[in-house]
Write a protein that holds these residues in place. Sequence first.
Motif, PDB file in Angstrom:
ATOM      1  N   GLN A  41       8.763   4.679 -10.642  1.00  0.00           N
ATOM      2  CA  GLN A  41       8.895   6.083 -11.032  1.00  0.00           C
ATOM      3  C   GLN A  41      10.307   6.390 -11.523  1.00  0.00           C
ATOM      4  O   GLN A  41      10.484   6.938 -12.607  1.00  0.00           O
ATOM      5  CB  GLN A  41       8.547   6.995  -9.856  1.00  0.00           C
ATOM      6  N   TYR A  42      11.288   6.027 -10.735  1.00  0.00           N
ATOM      7  CA  TYR A  42      12.660   6.299 -11.158  1.00  0.00           C
ATOM      8  C   TYR A  42      13.621   5.378 -10.400  1.00  0.00           C
ATOM      9  O   TYR A  42      13.314   4.862  -9.341  1.00  0.00           O
ATOM     10  CB  TYR A  42      13.035   7.772 -10.934  1.00  0.00           C
ATOM     11  N   ARG A  43      14.781   5.177 -11.016  1.00  0.00           N
ATOM     12  CA  ARG A  43      15.857   4.384 -10.416  1.00  0.00           C
ATOM     13  C   ARG A  43      16.818   5.329  -9.707  1.00  0.00           C
ATOM     14  O   ARG A  43      17.304   6.296 -10.284  1.00  0.00           O
ATOM     15  CB  ARG A  43      16.578   3.589 -11.495  1.00  0.00           C
ATOM     16  N   VAL A  44      17.086   5.011  -8.456  1.00  0.00           N
ATOM     17  CA  VAL A  44      17.986   5.835  -7.660  1.00  0.00           C
ATOM     18  C   VAL A  44      19.418   5.332  -7.770  1.00  0.00           C
ATOM     19  O   VAL A  44      20.357   6.121  -7.811  1.00  0.00           O
ATOM     20  CB  VAL A  44      17.538   5.859  -6.185  1.00  0.00           C
ATOM     21  N   ALA A  45      19.601   4.012  -7.815  1.00  0.00           N
ATOM     22  CA  ALA A  45      20.941   3.417  -7.866  1.00  0.00           C
ATOM     23  C   ALA A  45      21.059   2.549  -9.116  1.00  0.00           C
ATOM     24  O   ALA A  45      20.060   2.084  -9.674  1.00  0.00           O
ATOM     25  CB  ALA A  45      21.207   2.592  -6.610  1.00  0.00           C
ATOM     26  N   GLN A  46      22.296   2.336  -9.530  1.00  0.00           N
ATOM     27  CA  GLN A  46      22.581   1.525 -10.702  1.00  0.00           C
ATOM     28  C   GLN A  46      23.414   0.317 -10.296  1.00  0.00           C
ATOM     29  O   GLN A  46      23.969   0.256  -9.189  1.00  0.00           O
ATOM     30  CB  GLN A  46      23.337   2.351 -11.759  1.00  0.00           C
ATOM     31  N   SER A  47      23.511  -0.648 -11.181  1.00  0.00           N
ATOM     32  CA  SER A  47      24.293  -1.855 -10.908  1.00  0.00           C
ATOM     33  C   SER A  47      25.745  -1.487 -10.625  1.00  0.00           C
ATOM     34  O   SER A  47      26.335  -0.649 -11.314  1.00  0.00           O
ATOM     35  CB  SER A  47      24.223  -2.808 -12.102  1.00  0.00           C
ATOM     36  N   GLY A  48      26.301  -2.117  -9.603  1.00  0.00           N
ATOM     37  CA  GLY A  48      27.689  -1.867  -9.237  1.00  0.00           C
ATOM     38  C   GLY A  48      27.873  -0.840  -8.150  1.00  0.00           C
ATOM     39  O   GLY A  48      28.959  -0.756  -7.560  1.00  0.00           O
ATOM     40  N   GLU A  49      26.847  -0.053  -7.856  1.00  0.00           N
ATOM     41  CA  GLU A  49      26.974   0.950  -6.805  1.00  0.00           C
ATOM     42  C   GLU A  49      26.932   0.291  -5.431  1.00  0.00           C
ATOM     43  O   GLU A  49      26.231  -0.701  -5.219  1.00  0.00           O
ATOM     44  CB  GLU A  49      25.863   1.996  -6.918  1.00  0.00           C
ATOM     45  N   VAL A  50      27.676   0.866  -4.495  1.00  0.00           N
ATOM     46  CA  VAL A  50      27.705   0.385  -3.114  1.00  0.00           C
ATOM     47  C   VAL A  50      26.790   1.279  -2.285  1.00  0.00           C
ATOM     48  O   VAL A  50      26.933   2.507  -2.296  1.00  0.00           O
ATOM     49  CB  VAL A  50      29.136   0.396  -2.545  1.00  0.00           C
ATOM     50  N   LEU A  51      25.856   0.656  -1.587  1.00  0.00           N
ATOM     51  CA  LEU A  51      24.878   1.392  -0.790  1.00  0.00           C
ATOM     52  C   LEU A  51      25.013   1.025   0.684  1.00  0.00           C
ATOM     53  O   LEU A  51      25.407  -0.097   1.023  1.00  0.00           O
ATOM     54  CB  LEU A  51      23.450   1.077  -1.258  1.00  0.00           C
ATOM     55  N   GLY A  52      24.683   1.961   1.519  1.00  0.00           N
ATOM     56  CA  GLY A  52      24.614   1.679   2.937  1.00  0.00           C
ATOM     57  C   GLY A  52      23.297   1.024   3.297  1.00  0.00           C
ATOM     58  O   GLY A  52      22.399   0.886   2.458  1.00  0.00           O
ATOM     59  N   ALA A  53      23.186   0.603   4.543  1.00  0.00           N
ATOM     60  CA  ALA A  53      21.935   0.001   4.994  1.00  0.00           C
ATOM     61  C   ALA A  53      20.802   1.009   4.845  1.00  0.00           C
ATOM     62  O   ALA A  53      20.914   2.155   5.271  1.00  0.00           O
ATOM     63  CB  ALA A  53      22.055  -0.444   6.451  1.00  0.00           C
ATOM     64  N   GLY A  54      19.722   0.578   4.213  1.00  0.00           N
ATOM     65  CA  GLY A  54      18.603   1.476   3.970  1.00  0.00           C
ATOM     66  C   GLY A  54      18.753   2.325   2.723  1.00  0.00           C
ATOM     67  O   GLY A  54      17.920   3.204   2.476  1.00  0.00           O
ATOM     68  N   GLY A  55      19.797   2.065   1.920  1.00  0.00           N
ATOM     69  CA  GLY A  55      19.998   2.838   0.697  1.00  0.00           C
ATOM     70  C   GLY A  55      18.904   2.576  -0.323  1.00  0.00           C
ATOM     71  O   GLY A  55      18.515   1.436  -0.563  1.00  0.00           O
ATOM     72  N   LYS A  56      18.394   3.636  -0.937  1.00  0.00           N
ATOM     73  CA  LYS A  56      17.297   3.521  -1.896  1.00  0.00           C
ATOM     74  C   LYS A  56      17.813   3.034  -3.243  1.00  0.00           C
ATOM     75  O   LYS A  56      18.834   3.510  -3.737  1.00  0.00           O
ATOM     76  CB  LYS A  56      16.593   4.862  -2.069  1.00  0.00           C
ATOM     77  N   VAL A  57      17.083   2.094  -3.833  1.00  0.00           N
ATOM     78  CA  VAL A  57      17.411   1.583  -5.159  1.00  0.00           C
ATOM     79  C   VAL A  57      16.378   2.050  -6.181  1.00  0.00           C
ATOM     80  O   VAL A  57      16.721   2.481  -7.282  1.00  0.00           O
ATOM     81  CB  VAL A  57      17.492   0.044  -5.145  1.00  0.00           C
ATOM     82  N   LEU A  58      15.098   1.961  -5.829  1.00  0.00           N
ATOM     83  CA  LEU A  58      14.011   2.351  -6.728  1.00  0.00           C
ATOM     84  C   LEU A  58      12.964   3.127  -5.953  1.00  0.00           C
ATOM     85  O   LEU A  58      12.854   3.007  -4.725  1.00  0.00           O
ATOM     86  CB  LEU A  58      13.359   1.117  -7.364  1.00  0.00           C
ATOM     87  N   ASN A  59      12.191   3.907  -6.702  1.00  0.00           N
ATOM     88  CA  ASN A  59      11.010   4.558  -6.140  1.00  0.00           C
ATOM     89  C   ASN A  59       9.817   4.176  -7.005  1.00  0.00           C
ATOM     90  O   ASN A  59       9.888   4.246  -8.235  1.00  0.00           O
ATOM     91  CB  ASN A  59      11.176   6.077  -6.108  1.00  0.00           C
ATOM     92  N   MET A  60       8.747   3.738  -6.367  1.00  0.00           N
ATOM     93  CA  MET A  60       7.556   3.329  -7.103  1.00  0.00           C
ATOM     94  C   MET A  60       6.317   3.938  -6.456  1.00  0.00           C
ATOM     95  O   MET A  60       6.350   4.389  -5.300  1.00  0.00           O
ATOM     96  CB  MET A  60       7.447   1.802  -7.152  1.00  0.00           C
ATOM     97  N   VAL A  61       5.229   3.966  -7.222  1.00  0.00           N
ATOM     98  CA  VAL A  61       3.962   4.482  -6.715  1.00  0.00           C
ATOM     99  C   VAL A  61       2.935   3.356  -6.716  1.00  0.00           C
ATOM    100  O   VAL A  61       2.917   2.508  -7.615  1.00  0.00           O
ATOM    101  CB  VAL A  61       3.448   5.660  -7.562  1.00  0.00           C
ATOM    102  N   ASP A  62       2.124   3.362  -5.681  1.00  0.00           N
ATOM    103  CA  ASP A  62       1.045   2.392  -5.553  1.00  0.00           C
ATOM    104  C   ASP A  62      -0.171   2.931  -6.291  1.00  0.00           C
ATOM    105  O   ASP A  62      -0.851   3.848  -5.817  1.00  0.00           O
ATOM    106  CB  ASP A  62       0.728   2.152  -4.079  1.00  0.00           C
ATOM    107  N   LEU A  63      -0.472   2.388  -7.467  1.00  0.00           N
ATOM    108  CA  LEU A  63      -1.563   2.893  -8.291  1.00  0.00           C
ATOM    109  C   LEU A  63      -2.935   2.460  -7.784  1.00  0.00           C
ATOM    110  O   LEU A  63      -3.955   2.832  -8.371  1.00  0.00           O
ATOM    111  CB  LEU A  63      -1.369   2.435  -9.737  1.00  0.00           C
ATOM    112  N   ALA A  64      -2.967   1.679  -6.719  1.00  0.00           N
ATOM    113  CA  ALA A  64      -4.245   1.342  -6.092  1.00  0.00           C
ATOM    114  C   ALA A  64      -4.596   2.318  -4.976  1.00  0.00           C
ATOM    115  O   ALA A  64      -5.659   2.217  -4.372  1.00  0.00           O
ATOM    116  CB  ALA A  64      -4.205  -0.085  -5.542  1.00  0.00           C
TER     117      ALA A  64
END
Length: 355
Positions: free
Chosen positions: A224-247
């Motif tokens: 669906q959308y990208r939350v983080a980009q290359s080079g960003e520093v994330l904490g534990a559990g940081g979201k990178v992508l959001n997707m939907v299960d089409l099934a």
Amino acid sequence: MKLPTRKLIPVLIVLAVAAAGYGGWRMLSDNGPGEGFISGNGRIEATEIDVATKLAGRVQDVLAAEGDFVAAGQPLARMQIDTLTAQREEARAQHQQAINNAASASAQIAQRESDKLAAEAVVVQRESELDAARRRLARSETLSREGASSIQELDDDRARVRSAQAAVNAARAQVKAAAAAIDAARAAQVGAQSAVNAAQATIARIDADIADSELRAPRAGRVQYRVAQSGEVLGAGGKVLNMVDLADVYMTFFLPEQAAGRVALGQDVRIILDAAPQYVIPAKVSFVASTAQFTPKTVETATERQKLMFRVKAQIDPALLQQHLTQVKTGLPGVAWLKLDGGATWPATLEVKVP
């Protein structure tokens, strides 16, 4: 002030037409195909999945773009693993050191066992010397009683016996000390082997963290959308992508309490989307709320607004979704129709009609 009759006639006609139209709309919206059917407004939804990091770190690459269809297990992003790689090398060095310590402990056990065998041999030797000294003392005592031996010789033989006895006791103490040394060496070997196992577990944990640093799609779906980009520093559990299960696509709608009690799990549902009214999508009831709730403000019932409504989910067949995967979109509003009368048949307007 009274209006002329000729001016009132057009106004009355307009009001009559409006009232007739409103009444017709109310009749259609209330009854639809008939008394045995009921409908509820809702929106198409799907299970959302957040693809997140397990450990804190820097995003190295994001491999999926918004709108991409991804398969289960497909890599979506990678985290930098330089620190983890260094930790793994350190753990491997500690593992090798632990192996060497375990081998040294095994060698110590063998040495201590040899020391014990030598000490036991000394005990046998000292016991033989004690036996010889006792025999000599017995002869000296006999000769002394017969006057054939001096008192000095008798005293010397007694001293030899006491000395031999002390030597035997010392040799036996050496055997006990050697046995204790063996136990200590074996305990050291157990500790060294535990260190080997701990080092192996550390390597396995770091390998698992390195594997988890490559973020993979848990299910097939669409990004669906990208939350983080290359080079960003994330904490534990940081979201990178959001997707939907089409099934796992469904429509959530609300029914009044009089109708909700007549809805069974697995019951057929017909969905008509506002964006594609020419199609009738089949679905089945997968969930009926066990408790009522206040009607959300965004829900409008076909009959008079009721305070308490029951939430219902109509699940669309995953096989049908798979056939039209590129056309599946979430957030689309529509109407879900249910058949409350088991003897009623679906009208032609609600027969299944898919692309």
